[in-house]
Design a protein around this motif. Structure first.
Motif, mmCIF file in Angstrom:
data_model
loop_
_atom_site.group_PDB
_atom_site.id
_atom_site.type_symbol
_atom_site.label_atom_id
_atom_site.label_comp_id
_atom_site.label_asym_id
_atom_site.label_seq_id
_atom_site.Cartn_x
_atom_site.Cartn_y
_atom_site.Cartn_z
ATOM 1 N N THR A 911 0.833 -1.194 0.000
ATOM 2 C CA THR A 911 0.000 0.000 0.000
ATOM 3 C C THR A 911 0.876 1.257 0.000
ATOM 4 O OG1 THR A 911 -0.084 0.020 2.406
ATOM 5 C CG2 THR A 911 -1.794 -1.233 1.252
ATOM 6 N N PRO A 912 0.307 2.417 -0.306
ATOM 7 C CA PRO A 912 1.104 3.651 -0.234
ATOM 8 C C PRO A 912 1.673 3.920 1.150
ATOM 9 C CG PRO A 912 -0.902 4.029 -1.493
ATOM 10 C CD PRO A 912 -1.031 2.657 -0.889
ATOM 11 N N CYS A 913 1.024 3.394 2.201
ATOM 12 C CA CYS A 913 1.546 3.562 3.554
ATOM 13 C C CYS A 913 2.582 2.497 3.909
ATOM 14 C CB CYS A 913 0.403 3.546 4.565
ATOM 15 S SG CYS A 913 -0.725 2.154 4.385
ATOM 16 N N ARG A 914 3.046 1.726 2.912
ATOM 17 C CA ARG A 914 4.130 0.756 3.028
ATOM 18 C C ARG A 914 3.770 -0.411 3.932
ATOM 19 N NH1 ARG A 914 9.697 3.611 4.295
ATOM 20 N NH2 ARG A 914 10.386 1.473 3.900
ATOM 21 N N HIS A 915 2.536 -0.891 3.809
ATOM 22 C CA HIS A 915 2.129 -2.131 4.449
ATOM 23 C C HIS A 915 1.925 -3.182 3.373
ATOM 24 C CE1 HIS A 915 0.698 0.720 7.729
ATOM 25 N NE2 HIS A 915 1.619 -0.034 8.306
ATOM 26 N N ILE A 916 2.293 -4.405 3.684
ATOM 27 C CA ILE A 916 2.310 -5.467 2.691
ATOM 28 C C ILE A 916 1.283 -6.532 3.076
ATOM 29 C CG2 ILE A 916 4.151 -6.770 3.851
ATOM 30 C CD1 ILE A 916 5.204 -7.455 1.011
ATOM 31 N N PHE A 917 0.625 -7.081 2.016
ATOM 32 C CA PHE A 917 -0.416 -8.087 2.205
ATOM 33 C C PHE A 917 -0.361 -9.061 1.037
ATOM 34 C CE2 PHE A 917 -1.848 -4.022 3.830
ATOM 35 C CZ PHE A 917 -2.195 -4.306 5.137
ATOM 36 N N HIS A 918 -1.040 -10.194 1.226
ATOM 37 C CA HIS A 918 -1.273 -11.078 0.093
ATOM 38 C C HIS A 918 -2.166 -10.373 -0.928
ATOM 39 C CE1 HIS A 918 -0.105 -14.324 3.027
ATOM 40 N NE2 HIS A 918 0.527 -14.746 1.933
ATOM 41 N N THR A 919 -1.944 -10.668 -2.205
ATOM 42 C CA THR A 919 -2.755 -10.033 -3.245
ATOM 43 C C THR A 919 -4.223 -10.408 -3.107
ATOM 44 O OG1 THR A 919 -0.882 -9.986 -4.775
ATOM 45 C CG2 THR A 919 -3.088 -9.829 -5.733
ATOM 46 N N ALA A 920 -4.489 -11.685 -2.919
ATOM 47 C CA ALA A 920 -5.890 -12.106 -2.797
ATOM 48 C C ALA A 920 -6.534 -11.510 -1.546
ATOM 49 C CB ALA A 920 -5.962 -13.636 -2.765
ATOM 50 N N CYS A 921 -5.764 -11.390 -0.469
ATOM 51 C CA CYS A 921 -6.330 -10.851 0.776
ATOM 52 C C CYS A 921 -6.686 -9.378 0.620
ATOM 53 C CB CYS A 921 -5.344 -11.047 1.924
ATOM 54 S SG CYS A 921 -4.986 -12.771 2.306
ATOM 55 N N LEU A 922 -5.744 -8.584 0.090
ATOM 56 C CA LEU A 922 -6.011 -7.151 -0.022
ATOM 57 C C LEU A 922 -7.070 -6.858 -1.089
ATOM 58 C CD1 LEU A 922 -5.261 -4.426 1.103
ATOM 59 C CD2 LEU A 922 -3.483 -4.237 -0.647
ATOM 60 N N GLU A 923 -7.080 -7.630 -2.186
ATOM 61 C CA GLU A 923 -8.119 -7.411 -3.192
ATOM 62 C C GLU A 923 -9.499 -7.727 -2.628
ATOM 63 O OE1 GLU A 923 -7.095 -9.697 -6.581
ATOM 64 O OE2 GLU A 923 -5.675 -8.217 -7.375
ATOM 65 N N GLY A 924 -9.606 -8.796 -1.845
ATOM 66 C CA GLY A 924 -10.885 -9.079 -1.201
ATOM 67 C C GLY A 924 -11.286 -8.011 -0.198
#
Length: 942
Positions: A911-924
């Motif tokens: 994210t722009p705030c430099r937090h990282i997630f799985h693609t499927a998790c953040l898209e959901g």
């Protein structure tokens, strides 16, 4: 005022030309209005019928001694078209009839002609259809008789119509075939509209009336001739004779003389006498009011000299034995039972009915061409099989099956659209979808609805099936397509408003630049006027000097008061020369302090200006700005003086129709720069108006020349098959992926391609459209390219095939993670909250409540160690699982890291705030909320 007396003289001249009574020879204008009366037409038909009743077969065509045409020896056959002065090529009839006998012998056997010619009763005939209603089509070629047949000798000046100012130029004949090969389509009606029932004459020869609609396509001049012919059908021989009837050829009255032998002449003559007598009697009784009961084109209206002449046509059709009949059964009895079952079905299980097969010989007596169908014995079957087509009952049965298949296709489209609507159920997901793509899909469904409804009005046998499929297509466009369009339109509302604001802001800046330029020009003009006034002041001693307000100011702060120069050449009162303006200062009033005393001393103004009530006096500053001082009474002493902050007051009206801004000249309403669609209702109307417009143009294009018609429909098909182009463009503009489901893209592409496959590839389609594999390949390849691009945008990236400066900047959720100090883009992971600080995410709240905020528990928020070089492991705050991501080390090149992690980057999102997630998790997560799950920072839409 202009002199219009010449118009009156022109009207008098035209009135004299058109309204003058016709003389003995009649001027051209009088002959233009001459029209044949219906009584005269009926009288001519009665006379021609009497000629037909008294005629014999040997009176007109052949002499048994020499076999030549004896027109001069048969003056009693005074029929229109037979007169020698008309110049028709009747001398070619013996050769044409001989060729027709050869085609009859080749179709039915060599013994048919002799047996039929002797007694009129054919023997040893193969099984043939007695009811030939249906469609046949095939290729035609120019006959070998063309070079040997007699040519017509027409007086073309007689075909030049009379206009208001004399004879018109000779015109080109319609239906004139000049090519060497082409296609022909024939639709047989059960009987002609004005024919009696089947007439059985002595000798067991059954004769019935027959009507046919024929379309001749000539590739040489890209012409397509459509005409109607009427005649008779001999059910025993399987032979049909058809002809056109017009004011220059009495075709139906001479039809019996086109019989191939004297044995068939008598039954044809008896049938035509009976049929024409009934038609003439109905015309005398007022039941039939048309001028021509047997029209070749149109509705049989009165002839006009202004219409182009048409080529007349005589056609001999011979039925060929059907193929595919069972050999073990009596073929004639089986064919009769098959015909009865097709016409009056009882539910018996039968194999498919054989197709109709005919050979054709066409002769035009006035245009002089002879055409034949292409087939055996002159051509091999691979080159042509004459005219082949289904019976009308078989065609309607196939049409019902094809409509059922089309209904299943529409049902599949509805199912896919419903699943896509369920997937895009939030504003975040709907904002990724292109509105134009959904509108094009809905427009195709609407076009299918209107086409099926129109077809149901003309095809009575399939009206129920057509209306059912049309209703299903209407449901697809109205209940699902338009609803999805409305949802996508609503989700795009913030974008449209933002774009409108940007346009309005850009327009405002443009107007400000224009206003600044005008103010600069005005300041320069005032400076020149003041200099001119100062020069005149030195010469004139009785001119008052301007009054300086307050103490002397600096060069850039001294304020002088002067009125605008009056209109014309009058000059304002002289004022003190103003020092040159400093170009470094902005052209605003913010540099000039507000006056402390509301009552300022103004210079002496011209009488025309000072005597005006409630006038405003502009104050010109050295900076070039203007201030307006109202000419009113001073405020009370206790009143609070307003402080000028330099800001422009803006008022928001209740209807928000526009912003009201207080300017120097008063209040100004700032409207939108360009009119926008304010509601979905107007867009709804535009959608259906566009649909009707395309439908009307397509119906009109059906009558265009073949080249233009083919180009138009191919262009329409190519534009319709481009429905993924707007979605590709939106993916590039927003830098988003997975706007549409993969099954929706593939399924809609395949289902919407099926109608084109049916018409361009399936040979036995209901419209008899010719196969066009090139057009089908072009459409399929174009659609496949779009699918490949839109799929690659999900895998590689939405902008992989364009330059970066071709699209607006957008945030990349899949950046290349670097560890070097200059381009450090490593994510932060979870925020480390202390017991004294409030939690910053629901995850940390849970950890605090469970006393998991110890340093050991908080260690999982940081990047974990990984044995493999170039990789890091993080915790996903949504699924609480480890996330392994590739990282470019300090000593690695950026190109190698980019190439190795191209597909691996799709597994994570930063994210722009430099937090990282799985693609499927953040898209959901982003389907429902565009906020970071950890810090609640606003996220840009995918």
């Amino acid at each position: 005022m202009a002199d219009r007396r010449g118009i009156l003289l022109t009207l008098v001249i035209f009135g004299f030309i058109f309204l003058s009574p016709p003389g003995p020879n009649g001027p051209p204008a009088a002959r233009l209005h001459e029209r044949p009366r219906l009584e005269d037409v009926i009288a001519e038909e009665e006379r021609s019928l009497e000629v037909l009743r008294n005629a014999t077969y040997s009176d007109l065509w052949e002499n048994s001694a020499n076999g030549r045409l004896l027109l001069d020896e048969a003056p009693q056959l005074n029929l229109t078209g037979f007169r020698p002065d008309q110049g028709f090529a009747w001398a070619a009839i013996p050769a044409v009839k001989k060729r027709a006998r050869e085609l009859l012998n080749n179709a039915l056997g060599t013994s048919v002609t002799s047996a039929e010619g002797a007694s009129g009763i054919p023997i040893d005939l193969p099984p043939l259809y007695t009811n030939i209603t249906g469609y046949v089509h095939g290729p035609w070629v120019r006959s070998k008789l063309q070079d040997t047949a007699a040519r017509p000798h027409l007086n073309l000046s007689s075909y030049a119509g009379e206009g208001p100012f004399g004879a018109l130029l000779p015109r080109v004949f319609d239906r004139n075939i000049t090519g060497d090969a082409g296609d022909v389509s024939i639709r047989f009606h059960e009987r002609s509209p004005y024919a009696p029932d089947i007439l059985q004459v002595p000798g067991s020869i059954n004769i019935t009336g027959l009507g046919a609609e024929i379309t001749l396509r000539d590739p040489a001049n890209e012409n397509e001739a459509e005409l109607q012919l009427y005649g008779v059908y001999n059910m025993d021989l399987g032979q049909a004779i058809l002809t056109t009837t017009s004011e220059k050829m009495a075709g139906v009255f001479m039809l019996a003389h086109f019989a191939l032998s004297e044995g068939t002449y008598a039954p044809v003559k008896a049938y035509m006498n009976h049929s024409i007598s009934q038609t003439v009697q109905k015309r005398m009784d007022g039941i039939i009011e048309s001028f021509n009961p047997w029209p070749s084109t149109g509705e049989g209206g009165p002839p006009s000299n202004l219409n182009p002449p048409n080529c007349e046509l005589i056609i001999w059709l011979q039925q060929l034995p059907p193929r595919g009949l069972p050999i073990a059964l009596p073929q004639t009895n089986y064919l009769r039972f098959l015909e009865s079952e097709l016409r009056f079905p009882t539910g018996a299980f039968l194999p498919p009915a054989p197709q109709l097969r005919f050979n054709m010989l066409a002769f035009s007596p006035d245009c002089g061409y002879v055409l034949e169908s292409k087939g055996e014995p002159d051509f091999v079957p691979q080159e042509g099989e004459h005219l082949v087509g289904p019976k009308i009952e078989t065609l309607f049965g196939d049409g019902r099956n094809h409509l059922l298949l089309f209904a299943l296709i529409i049902g599949g489209q509805i199912a896919l659209l419903k699943r896509q609507m369920h997937e895009a159920s939030t504003p975040s997901t709907r904002s990724r979808i292109s509105f134009t793509t959904i509108a094009m899909l809905a427009l195709g469904d609407g076009f299918a609805t209107m086409t099926l409804l129109l077809a149901s009005l003309f095809i009575s046998n399939l009206s129920v099936d057509l209306m059912a499929v049309a209703f299903l297509s209407f449901v697809a466009v109205s209940f699902f397509g338009m609803r999805f369009m409305f949802d996508v339109w609503t989700a795009h509302a913030p974008e449209r408003e933002r774009a409108a604001r940007e346009e309005a802001e850009e327009e405002r800046h443009r107007r400000e630049r224009l206003r600044d330029a005008l103010e600069r020009i005005r300041a320069e003009r005032n400076e020149r006027l003041q200099q001119l006034a100062a020069a005149r002041t030195s010469e004139t001693s009785n001119v008052e000097q301007p009054v300086v307000v307050g103490p002397p100011l600096a060069n850039h702060e001294q304020t002088t008061v002067a009125a605008d120069p009056p209109a014309g050449d009058a000059l304002p009162a002289p004022a003190a020369a103003t020092p040159p303006m400093d170009s470094t200062l902005p052209l605003t009033t913010a540099n000039v302090p507000p006056p402390s005393d509301p009552q300022l001393t103004t210079p002496a103004l011209a009488p025309t200006t000072t005597n005006t009530p409630s006038a405003t006096v502009p104050v010109t500053t050295a900076a070039g700005a203007d201030q307006t001082i109202p000419d009113t009474l001073p405020l009370p002493v206790t009143a609070q003086r307003p402080t000028d902050t330099g800001a422009t007051p803006i008022f928001m009206p209740s209807d928000q129709d526009g912003l009201i801004t207080q300017t120097e000249a008063g209040f100004q309403i700032n409207m939108e720069v360009e009119p926008r669609i304010s509601s979905f209702g107007s867009l709804y109307m535009r959608f259906y108006f566009m649909l009707l417009g395309v439908l009307f143009v397509s119906l009109n294009a059906a009558g265009w020349p073949s080249v233009l018609r083919r180009f138009y429909f191919t262009t329409i098909a190519l534009v319709y098959c481009s429905f993924w182009i707007p979605q590709i463009f939106r993916n590039v503009q927003r830098n988003c992926r997975k706007a549409l489901r993969t099954e929706f893209v593939l399924g809609q592409s395949v289902l919407r391609m099926m109608p084109f496959v049916y018409f361009f590839w399936y040979k036995h389609n209901v419209l008899f459209a010719s196969q066009s594999l090139y057009s089908l390949t072009l459409l399929a390849l174009w659609l496949w390219i779009q699918i490949v691009i839109i799929t690659s945008q999900e895998i590689i990236g939405p902008r992989w095939f364009i330059r970066k400066d071709w699209a607006p900047p957008a945030y990349d959720y899949h950046p290349v993670l670097r560890e070097d100090e200059e381009g450090n883009t490593l994510p932060l992971g979870l925020s480390e909250a202390t017991p004294s600080s409030p939690p910053t995410s629901p995850l940390l709240e849970r950890r605090v409540s469970l006393n998991l905020s110890s340093p050991i528990a908080r260690r999982s928020s940081l990047a974990k160690e990984h044995k493999e070089r170039g990789k890091r492991v993080y915790d996903c705050a949504i699924c609480f699982q480890d996330l392994e991501v590739p990282v470019v080390e300090t000593d690695e090149s950026g190109d190698s890291g980019l190439a190795s992690g191209l597909l691996a980057r799709r597994n994570y999102m930063v994210t722009p705030c430099r937090h990282i997630f799985h693609t499927a998790c953040l898209e959901g997560w982003m389907k429902y909320r565009l906020q970071c799950p950890i810090c609640r920072e606003a996220l840009p839409a995918l």
